[in-house]
Design a protein around this motif. Structure first.
Motif, short mmCIF file in Angstrom:
data_model
loop_
_atom_site.label_atom_id
_atom_site.label_comp_id
_atom_site.label_asym_id
_atom_site.label_seq_id
_atom_site.Cartn_x
_atom_site.Cartn_y
_atom_site.Cartn_z
N ASP A 1 4.97 1.49 6.08
CA ASP A 1 3.67 2.12 6.35
C ASP A 1 3.82 3.31 7.29
OD1 ASP A 1 2.40 0.30 4.73
OD2 ASP A 1 1.89 -1.06 6.36
N TRP B 1 2.86 7.14 6.52
CA TRP B 1 1.96 7.92 7.38
C TRP B 1 2.62 9.24 7.78
CZ3 TRP B 1 2.63 8.74 12.86
CH2 TRP B 1 1.58 9.44 13.45
N PHE C 1 -3.02 9.36 4.59
CA PHE C 1 -2.70 7.94 4.75
C PHE C 1 -3.89 7.19 5.34
CE2 PHE C 1 -1.24 4.43 7.40
CZ PHE C 1 -0.42 3.72 6.54
N GLN C 2 -4.46 7.72 6.42
CA GLN C 2 -5.59 7.05 7.06
C GLN C 2 -6.82 7.05 6.15
OE1 GLN C 2 -6.62 8.61 10.90
NE2 GLN C 2 -8.39 7.26 11.17
N TRP D 1 -6.29 0.47 9.18
CA TRP D 1 -5.84 1.53 10.07
C TRP D 1 -5.69 1.02 11.50
CZ3 TRP D 1 -3.30 5.80 10.55
CH2 TRP D 1 -3.41 6.56 11.70
N VAL E 1 1.26 12.99 14.05
CA VAL E 1 2.38 12.98 13.12
C VAL E 1 3.60 13.72 13.67
CG1 VAL E 1 3.17 13.85 10.88
CG2 VAL E 1 0.98 12.67 11.04
#
Length: 783
Positions: free
Chosen positions: A195, A199, A206-207, A215, A235
């Motif tokens: 995961d 992300w 992704f969220q 989340w 990120v």
């Protein structure tokens, strides 16, 4: 038993009564003051049709006010009914058992249900308190009796992950500690590292593609296991950490390296980060920099510069420099950047180092036969390494760098060998002889002769390697191409009708003819007719034999690709040889006992173009890259050699490895080992059995990684996963992995779309023979 099944059974068991002193309850009341169970009610309703909910009127959702529930209990609503034999269950969100007991102060909307506490049963703990999620999971009295942490983070995570908990096997939960990490990991799908990589690859997407609870659970797992908050740090911070891959991030980096193509945007995310600022250490390299694509690019630039400088060095100095570069850059071939195609020169240097080593020893010694023996032992590896090095590069700047290295170490070696061979042939004769010396090709019944145009010695060896991997049995035979090394001369030489062909005293194309009719073989029609008239079958596909049929077929025109593409043939060669290998195995499968692979000539390949020898057009009747037909009486110091099919006619051949045309990177027709020394492959199916006993004992999937345990004679075996156990081409992993000493092996399925589909775990011996297999579900448990 699943947790869901146990929960349903426990709720329904609230109706238990003693018929000696009690009457059956009319309903079950399920009070839930904190509404902890609300998120799974719809899931429960799918398996409990008797479950109804107190709330706003929505009969399609089996929800309604208290008076509506009383009407259902009375059976006066024809559109809503309770299955026969089931007692209705009323879920009461926001209502506690104490609210029902205080009838006098009970809110008016709830009063229709208050008296049901006396006629019905209440699903609650033995101490009369409402069942909470924590209490149900922990309690030994009516609950599951599990070991659950009681901190607030665990309680929050537990509630968010409740619907996932219901699908867990109860027996697997017993004996383990259930804390916030367990529940958060469960909510995120059981693979937090996957995961996190998704992300880092997808960013905000992704969220957006996950629910709020998922989340939140993902964030909590990252905080707990990596001391990293993706919500706050973002990120790029994560990209920096994976590039550094220190501490717990080392495991994240390793997972990325296992299947980097699954996360194509992560390298670019790292590119957006500022790497460590230490120029000296950066240029020296080291493991701490392996996670930075910027470092890999700088290393590629350094090696490119070094290779370009080789052209200014003497051959022995250039060879030493290539050996040094290989030592320095070989580690990068094991890094993720090489797998992603970002280290072409690091890959090329491995082959250039082989080229340097082989060309450090001259093969220009002895007779032509002795030269051939030296080339067969090791000399061919120089040509193979040259081609493989060129196959690694595509960008012009990288091609120029590799070409510089090739010119520095290969050209003088090949030129020396070609000149020596030409002098030796002038004095001692050509080992290939002439057509008057009989036919060296003795073909047999039940075999198919496969002609491949331009299958040079080193490419034939590569083809043999591919066929070995396909469980074929090979026999090799060395032979010399007829002169000049052109298709017109060489192809008839390997046909089964060679003794019916000869060369006329006139003509400048060196194209032989049918001896009996004088028909030229130009265009191929009369050659095929002659083969068929001699009782041979000419195949267009992979037809099988009839009785003792002998067949001729043609497949795989390497020569055409070479003339069209020049040095770029190197990049196509692997796929061309794989196609030929597939064709050979198809012929064997069709029933041919043997497939004999023959060719007409080899070739020279030099990026940037072979050296040029001047031969004016006015002196020639016909001219190719490496040979020409001179006009009668034309003055020239070019070497002349007799034509194979008619020794009274002579062909002019360029000296050394030069060409009569400027800029040719691919050429043949002359006299060199690369053009003249050929390899016949006699291929048959290999019957292999493996009697070793090895058993698969354990199978464990973690995400898309499968780890298995084996017992017995597992040494030398490898693990593969295939859609069809007997078909190697149906493998769903990049490479089969060998077993470790502890009897375990692990592979990764990169295609996530295959998750949940059926496949087979197979164990293979060193010859690729299947020794054990087991059906499995990708990403799940073996069945």
């Amino acid at each position: 038993m699943k947790v869901l099944e146990h929960l349903v059974k426990t709720i329904r068991s609230a109706t238990a009564f003693n018929p000696e002193i009690q009457v059956a309850p009319t309903c079950i009341l399920w009070p839930d003051r904190d509404q902890q169970w609300g998120m799974i009610i719809q899931l429960l309703q799918a398996v409990m049709p008797e479950l109804l909910v107190l709330g706003q009127y929505a009969p399609e959702k089996r929800t309604g006010p208290a008076i509506w529930l009383r009407c259902i209990l009375a059976g006066v609503l024809p559109d809503v009914s309770i299955p026969k034999g089931q007692i209705p269950i009323f879920y009461l969100p926001g209502i506690s058992r104490q609210d029902l007991r205080a009838v006098e102060s009970c809110p008016d909307p709830l009063k229709p249900l208050a008296e049901l506490q006396y006629r019905g049963a209440i699903w609650s703990q033995i101490n009369a308190r409402d069942w909470t999620i924590l209490a149900f999971l922990k309690s030994d009295l009516g609950g599951l009796g599990l070991d659950v942490a009681q901190d607030n983070d665990t309680k929050n995570a537990m509630q968010l992950a409740l619907y996932r908990v219901l699908d867990e096997d109860l027996e697997l939960l017993r004996g383990r500690r259930l804390d916030k990490d367990y529940f958060n990991t469960l909510l995120t799908g059981g693979d937090p590292i996957r995961d996190l990589l998704q992300w880092l690859d997808q960013g905000d997407t992704f969220q957006a593609n996950r629910g709020e609870n998922e989340w939140k659970a993902f964030v909590e797992v990252c905080k707990s296991q990596l001391a990293f908050n993706p919500q706050k740090e973002g990120v790029l911070t994560g990209a920096f950490k994976i590039a550094e891959h220190q501490g717990p991030w080392h495991g994240v980096w390793e997972r990325f390296c296992e299947a980097p193509k699954r996360y194509p945007n992560i390298p670019e995310q790292i590119n957006r980060c500022l790497p460590p600022n230490n120029t000296l250490l950066w240029n020296m390299g080291g493991e701490k920099f392996h996670g930075w694509p910027q470092w890999n690019r700088d290393q590629e630039a350094l090696i490119r510069e070094d290779l370009n400088h080789l052209k200014d060095l003497a051959p022995h100095e250039a060879r030493g420099r290539l050996a040094d570069l290989e030592k320095r850059h070989q580690v990068r071939r094991k890094l993720v950047w090489a797998e992603l195609g970002e280290a072409p020169l690091a890959r090329a240097i491995a082959h250039l180092a082989v080229l340097a080593e082989i060309t450090s020893s001259s093969i220009a010694a002895g007779s032509p036969v002795e030269m051939a023996a030296a080339y067969q032992r090791s000399g061919w590896l120089a040509d193979d390494a040259l081609v493989r090095a060129l196959a690694c590069v595509t960008k012009n700047e990288d091609v120029d760098a590799v070409s510089s290295a090739v010119w520095a170490v290969y050209t003088s070696w090949a030129e020396e060998a070609a000149l020596y061979l030409q002098n030796a042939v002038e004095h001692k004769g050509y080992p290939g002889g002439s057509f008057s010396k009989g036919n060296p090709m003795a073909y047999e019944s039940g075999e198919c002769v496969l002609f491949v145009d331009g299958l040079r010695f080193d490419t034939a060896r590569r083809l043999g390697e591919l066929l070995n991997k396909k469980d074929c049995l090979l026999q090799e035979r060395i032979y010399w191409a007829p002169l000049p090394t052109l298709t017109a001369t060489g192809k008839p030489f390997v046909t089964p009708v060679r003794d019916q062909i000869s060369g006329q005293d006139v003509g400048t194309d060196f194209e032989p003819c049918v001896t009996e009719t004088g028909k030229s073989l130009t265009g191929g029609y009369y050659l095929k007719k002659l083969i068929m008239d001699s009782g041979w079958k000419v195949l267009n596909g992979t037809d099988g034999p009839n009785d003792k049929t002998k067949a001729w077929c043609e497949f795989g025109n390497i020569d055409h690709e070479g003339h069209d593409r020049g040095w770029k043939l190197a990049g196509r060669l692997k796929s061309l040889l794989m196609e030929i290998a597939d064709h050979v195995t198809a012929l064997l499968s069709a029933g041919w006992q043997t497939v004999r692979i023959v060719t007409d000539h080899g070739w020279l390949l030099l990026p940037g173009g072979l050296p040029r020898t001047d031969l004016p057009n006015i002196l020639t009747e016909n001219r190719w890259g490496r040979c020409a037909a001179l006009k009668p009486g034309a003055p020239s110091d070019i070497r002349l050699f007799p034509w194979y099919w008619n020794p009274h006619l002579y062909v002019a051949m360029a000296n050394g490895i030069s060409c009569f045309r400027k800029g040719l990177e691919y050429a043949h027709g002359g006299l060199s080992l690369q053009e003249c020394l050929l390899l016949e492959l006699r291929v048959s199916a290999k019957a292999i059995t493996d009697t070793r006993s090895a058993q698969i004992t354990d199978v464990a999937w973690r995400g898309m990684r499968c780890t298995i345990g084996a017992q017995g004679e597992f040494e030398g075996l490898s693990l593969d996963i295939r859609k069809q156990p007997g078909d190697a081409s149906s493998s769903v992993v990049r490479d089969a992995k060998p077993f470790k000493e502890d009897g375990t092996a692990s592979v990764v399925v990169e295609d996530e779309e295959l998750e949940g589909s059926k496949a087979h775990i197979v164990l293979l011996n060193g010859d690729g023979v299947l020794t054990a297999q087991m059906e499995t579900t990708i990403g799940g448990s073996a069945k």
